[in-house]
Write a protein that holds these residues in place. Structure first.
Motif: not given
Length: 368
Positions: A73-92
């Protein structure tokens, strides 16, 4: 002889067309799990393997040593944006699981965004809770064809999300609170999608209150072709008497004043009757009906709503007290549909203050 040859040729052409259509539609992973030569590659992204790369999961160290639950897990601070995924396709994208605090302000304050195939603006922009099937920030355990939600905010979505070149997800903490975040995104690669495959689009809207005699838009007008999947709808009644006589209207392909599809009432639209009851079914139902807060949903999966040129979906705010009357209430929706990209930008997302005002409270007298 000529007739036989023509019949054989037609049969071959039909067989080939059927095969191509089946390949274009993709494998039926649920109903035909025994087919092993689909050519798909299975991957999963979490904080334990943030890129989804093969053989790269579970390397972080804990007090128990390397690979022993080092980064769940990760702790998110107020105002923080985290990247959850960046995937090269093709895919689903096949499945997303998320959990965090069950605090209503957090579930409505977190914003999930997704971009398909390098489009500059997101096709998904929605509070996390509403995207995962709950309105008002209130966790109400239930299961449908799209979501499954556990009693402690274990949130799942199962709609397939195809992409041809790239899929990128972020989560922004606009709740003003520090919070824990656990997640997992399960997906396949090497899917064979046509260029114009429908990408999942999700928007969030709220009117608090709605405008008198003006229908609430579940789906503002979209141009081009697409398919309406359905909505998670939240209602907070602001007055006495029954609120749900409003009809759903679907304006298709040139409809202006009058729709092609018109319902009979708000609870009727979600497959219930004579008021609203807290019951959850596969494609329709109400997951919350307490303290003046209602969460209901409808999924047009076996009964599709397609459009070729344009679509707009609305619902009226009409009540009943010894007769019909126009009324104003607090309505929200997370609406899901598929359309190709490039697609038009989504309407502006309400800011955090507008999203989090008057959320669920266990004590309706004190408000929120």
């Amino acid at each position: 002889m000529k007739t036989s040859c023509w019949l054989m040729l037609n049969l071959a052409v039909c067989t080939m067309a059927t095969t191509i259509a089946a390949q274009s539609a993709g494998p039926d992973l649920v109903h035909e799990p025994y087919h092993l030569r689909q050519g798909l590659v299975s991957r999963s992204i979490s904080f334990e393997n943030p890129t989804g790369a093969p053989g790269q999961g579970g390397q972080a160290a804990s007090n128990l040593g390397p690979g022993r639950k080092g980064a769940p897990a990760k702790e998110l601070a107020p105002g923080e944006t985290v990247q959850l995924a960046d995937i090269q396709g093709p895919g689903t994208i096949r499945h997303i699981w998320v959990t965090t605090s069950a605090d209503p302000v957090i579930l409505r304050g977190l914003v999930l965004r997704a971009w398909w195939d390098n489009q500059a603006h997101p096709s998904i922009e929605c509070p996390l809770g509403d995207f995962m099937g709950l309105a008002h920030g209130k966790v109400a355990a239930h299961q449908s064809a799209v979501h499954s939600l556990g009693p402690s905010a274990g949130m799942n979505i199962w709609l397939p999300m195809p992409f041809t070149r790239r899929a990128r997800f972020t989560l922004a903490n606009e709740s003003g609170k520090k919070l824990p975040l656990f997640y997992q995104i399960d997906y396949t690669l090497k899917d064979r999608h046509p260029k114009d495959v429908g990408r999942l689009h999700v928007l969030f809207r709220r009117e608090n209150p709605t405008t008198l005699k003006q229908d609430f838009e579940l789906l503002p007008r979209r141009a081009g072709k697409g398919r309406f999947i359905g909505s998670v709808i939240g209602i907070r009644a602001l007055g006495e008497h029954w609120w749900g006589e409003g009809e759903v209207k679907v304006y298709l392909d040139g409809d202006r004043e009058w729709p092609t599809i018109c319902g009979t009432g708000s609870e009727d639209y979600v497959g219930l009757s004579w008021g609203i009851q807290q019951v959850a079914y596969l494609y329709n139902g109400c997951s919350l009906n307490q303290n003046g807060f209602v969460t209901m949903y409808r999924w047009h999966l076996p009964d599709p709503i397609y459009w070729q040129k344009e679509c707009r979906v609305t619902i009226q705010q009409i009540g009943w007290n010894q007769g019909l009357f126009e009324r104003q209430d607090d309505w929200s929706c997370a609406t899901f549909w598929y359309e190709p990209v490039p697609s038009a930008p989504l309407p502006p997302l309400p800011d955090a203050a507008a999203r989090t005002a008057h959320l669920w409270t266990d004590n309706p007298r004190t408000g929120n």
